[in-house]
Design a protein around this motif. Sequence first.
Motif, PDB file in Angstrom:
ATOM      1  N   ILE A   2     -14.504  -2.574   7.457  1.00  0.00           N
ATOM      2  CA  ILE A   2     -13.226  -3.224   7.770  1.00  0.00           C
ATOM      3  C   ILE A   2     -12.125  -2.188   7.620  1.00  0.00           C
ATOM      4  N   ILE A   3     -11.312  -2.042   8.668  1.00  0.00           N
ATOM      5  CA  ILE A   3     -10.143  -1.164   8.602  1.00  0.00           C
ATOM      6  C   ILE A   3      -8.925  -1.970   9.043  1.00  0.00           C
ATOM      7  N   LEU A   4      -8.019  -2.225   8.102  1.00  0.00           N
ATOM      8  CA  LEU A   4      -6.759  -2.882   8.449  1.00  0.00           C
ATOM      9  C   LEU A   4      -5.756  -1.785   8.770  1.00  0.00           C
ATOM     10  N   ASP A   5      -5.548  -1.599  10.058  1.00  0.00           N
ATOM     11  CA  ASP A   5      -4.833  -0.418  10.564  1.00  0.00           C
ATOM     12  C   ASP A   5      -3.440  -0.745  11.090  1.00  0.00           C
ATOM     13  N   VAL A   6      -2.571  -1.277  10.241  1.00  0.00           N
ATOM     14  CA  VAL A   6      -1.193  -1.480  10.674  1.00  0.00           C
ATOM     15  C   VAL A   6      -0.451  -0.148  10.745  1.00  0.00           C
ATOM     16  N   CYS A   7      -0.940   0.855  10.044  1.00  0.00           N
ATOM     17  CA  CYS A   7      -0.482   2.238  10.155  1.00  0.00           C
ATOM     18  C   CYS A   7      -1.702   3.098  10.466  1.00  0.00           C
ATOM     19  N   GLU A   8      -1.474   4.374  10.697  1.00  0.00           N
ATOM     20  CA  GLU A   8      -2.563   5.267  11.074  1.00  0.00           C
ATOM     21  C   GLU A   8      -3.609   5.422   9.985  1.00  0.00           C
ATOM     22  N   VAL A   9      -4.851   5.474  10.433  1.00  0.00           N
ATOM     23  CA  VAL A   9      -5.986   5.862   9.608  1.00  0.00           C
ATOM     24  C   VAL A   9      -6.608   7.057  10.306  1.00  0.00           C
ATOM     25  N   ARG A  10      -6.567   8.203   9.651  1.00  0.00           N
ATOM     26  CA  ARG A  10      -7.151   9.428  10.215  1.00  0.00           C
ATOM     27  C   ARG A  10      -8.338   9.831   9.352  1.00  0.00           C
ATOM     28  N   ILE A  11      -9.499   9.920   9.998  1.00  0.00           N
ATOM     29  CA  ILE A  11     -10.739  10.260   9.309  1.00  0.00           C
ATOM     30  C   ILE A  11     -11.282  11.534   9.940  1.00  0.00           C
ATOM     31  N   GLY A  12     -11.584  12.537   9.128  1.00  0.00           N
ATOM     32  CA  GLY A  12     -12.008  13.842   9.613  1.00  0.00           C
ATOM     33  C   GLY A  12     -13.428  13.871  10.155  1.00  0.00           C
ATOM     34  N   HIS A  13     -13.938  15.089  10.301  1.00  0.00           N
ATOM     35  CA  HIS A  13     -15.275  15.327  10.833  1.00  0.00           C
ATOM     36  C   HIS A  13     -16.338  15.119   9.749  1.00  0.00           C
ATOM     37  N   ASN A  14     -17.533  14.741  10.198  1.00  0.00           N
ATOM     38  CA  ASN A  14     -18.723  14.655   9.331  1.00  0.00           C
ATOM     39  C   ASN A  14     -18.526  13.691   8.160  1.00  0.00           C
ATOM     40  N   CYS A  15     -17.921  12.554   8.446  1.00  0.00           N
ATOM     41  CA  CYS A  15     -17.697  11.554   7.403  1.00  0.00           C
ATOM     42  C   CYS A  15     -18.730  10.447   7.508  1.00  0.00           C
ATOM     43  N   PHE A  16     -19.214  10.002   6.348  1.00  0.00           N
ATOM     44  CA  PHE A  16     -20.206   8.945   6.256  1.00  0.00           C
ATOM     45  C   PHE A  16     -19.639   7.818   5.409  1.00  0.00           C
ATOM     46  N   ILE A  17     -19.758   6.614   5.935  1.00  0.00           N
ATOM     47  CA  ILE A  17     -19.239   5.439   5.245  1.00  0.00           C
ATOM     48  C   ILE A  17     -20.389   4.461   5.045  1.00  0.00           C
ATOM     49  N   ALA A  18     -20.624   4.073   3.802  1.00  0.00           N
ATOM     50  CA  ALA A  18     -21.700   3.152   3.440  1.00  0.00           C
ATOM     51  C   ALA A  18     -21.307   1.709   3.783  1.00  0.00           C
ATOM     52  N   PRO A  19     -22.224   0.753   3.596  1.00  0.00           N
ATOM     53  CA  PRO A  19     -21.931  -0.645   3.937  1.00  0.00           C
ATOM     54  C   PRO A  19     -20.769  -1.233   3.150  1.00  0.00           C
ATOM     55  N   ARG A  20     -20.070  -2.113   3.837  1.00  0.00           N
ATOM     56  CA  ARG A  20     -19.026  -2.962   3.270  1.00  0.00           C
ATOM     57  C   ARG A  20     -17.862  -2.201   2.657  1.00  0.00           C
ATOM     58  N   VAL A  21     -17.509  -1.102   3.272  1.00  0.00           N
ATOM     59  CA  VAL A  21     -16.318  -0.354   2.854  1.00  0.00           C
ATOM     60  C   VAL A  21     -15.093  -0.990   3.505  1.00  0.00           C
ATOM     61  N   SER A  22     -13.987  -0.995   2.786  1.00  0.00           N
ATOM     62  CA  SER A  22     -12.717  -1.513   3.296  1.00  0.00           C
ATOM     63  C   SER A  22     -11.653  -0.439   3.172  1.00  0.00           C
ATOM     64  N   ILE A  23     -10.949  -0.205   4.267  1.00  0.00           N
ATOM     65  CA  ILE A  23      -9.839   0.749   4.303  1.00  0.00           C
ATOM     66  C   ILE A  23      -8.602  -0.045   4.703  1.00  0.00           C
ATOM     67  N   PHE A  24      -7.626  -0.067   3.815  1.00  0.00           N
ATOM     68  CA  PHE A  24      -6.441  -0.889   4.039  1.00  0.00           C
ATOM     69  C   PHE A  24      -5.195  -0.019   4.170  1.00  0.00           C
ATOM     70  N   THR A  25      -4.430  -0.232   5.236  1.00  0.00           N
ATOM     71  CA  THR A  25      -3.089   0.344   5.312  1.00  0.00           C
ATOM     72  C   THR A  25      -2.036  -0.733   5.104  1.00  0.00           C
ATOM     73  N   ALA A  26      -2.425  -1.990   5.200  1.00  0.00           N
ATOM     74  CA  ALA A  26      -1.493  -3.112   5.085  1.00  0.00           C
ATOM     75  C   ALA A  26      -1.143  -3.382   3.625  1.00  0.00           C
ATOM     76  N   GLY A  27       0.122  -3.666   3.401  1.00  0.00           N
ATOM     77  CA  GLY A  27       0.591  -4.011   2.067  1.00  0.00           C
ATOM     78  C   GLY A  27       1.585  -5.152   2.139  1.00  0.00           C
ATOM     79  N   HIS A  28       1.811  -5.773   1.016  1.00  0.00           N
ATOM     80  CA  HIS A  28       2.739  -6.905   0.944  1.00  0.00           C
ATOM     81  C   HIS A  28       3.693  -6.683  -0.223  1.00  0.00           C
ATOM     82  N   PRO A  29       4.947  -7.108  -0.061  1.00  0.00           N
ATOM     83  CA  PRO A  29       5.933  -6.911  -1.122  1.00  0.00           C
ATOM     84  C   PRO A  29       5.511  -7.581  -2.432  1.00  0.00           C
TER      85      PRO A  29
END
Length: 189
Positions: free
Chosen positions: A90-117
Motif C-alpha cells: 500500500i502506498i498512499l501517495d498524496v506527495c511524491e514517493v521516490r524509490i531507488g534501484h534494486n529495492c525489495f519490499i516484503a509483504p504487507r508494507v505500507s508507505i504513507f505520505t498522507a498526514g492529518h492535523p
Amino acid sequence: MDARSEKEKMLAGDLYVAFGEELFGERQRAKALCRRFNATTEEEMLERESVLRQLLGSCGLNPFVEPTFRCDYGYNIHIGDNFYANYDLIILDVCEVRIGHNCFIAPRVSIFTAGHPLDAPTRISGLEFGKPVTIGDNVWIGGHAVINPGVTIGNNVVIAAGAVVTKDVPDDVVVAGVPAKVIRQLGVA
C-alpha cells in the motif's frame, strides 16, 4: 485567499481538501488501474507491467509487483530499476514517493505520505496534508513495516519486519522497532 487548486496545495505538502472533483476523479482512475492490475493472473506478466506503467509516475527496468497493490493516485510514485514488491503493498501517495534501484519490499508494507492535523477541529474539517517519502538504492524493507510521511531512507538500508519508520535513516544501516532505530551498521568490519 489561496488561488491554488486543491491538487496544487496537495502536491506542495500544504493543507488541502481531498474531496473535490479533480482529486476524486484522479483517485477513481488509480482505483480502476489498481483493480485491473490486481485482476491479472500469473500468466499475464506483460499486462501487469503495462498497467503498472500506466499507473505510476515513472517506472524503471524490470519492475515486479505481486498483487494486491493499492495506491491513492499512482502518478506520484517513481520506482527505479529492478524493483520487487511482494503481496499487499500500500502506498498512499498524496506527495511524491521516490524509490531507488534494486529495492525489495516484503509483504504487507505500507508507505504513507498522507498526514492529518493534530488539532481536532482542523482535522475534522477535512483538511489534510502530505510529506514526500524518498527511499534510496539497494534497500530491503521487511514485512509489515510502515514508512511514515516525510521520511528519507538512505542507500543500502535494511528495514526490519514490523518496523515503524518515523525519522530519516542514514546509509548502510539496519533499523528495527517501534519507532525504528538503528540497530546495526552495515559494511563495517
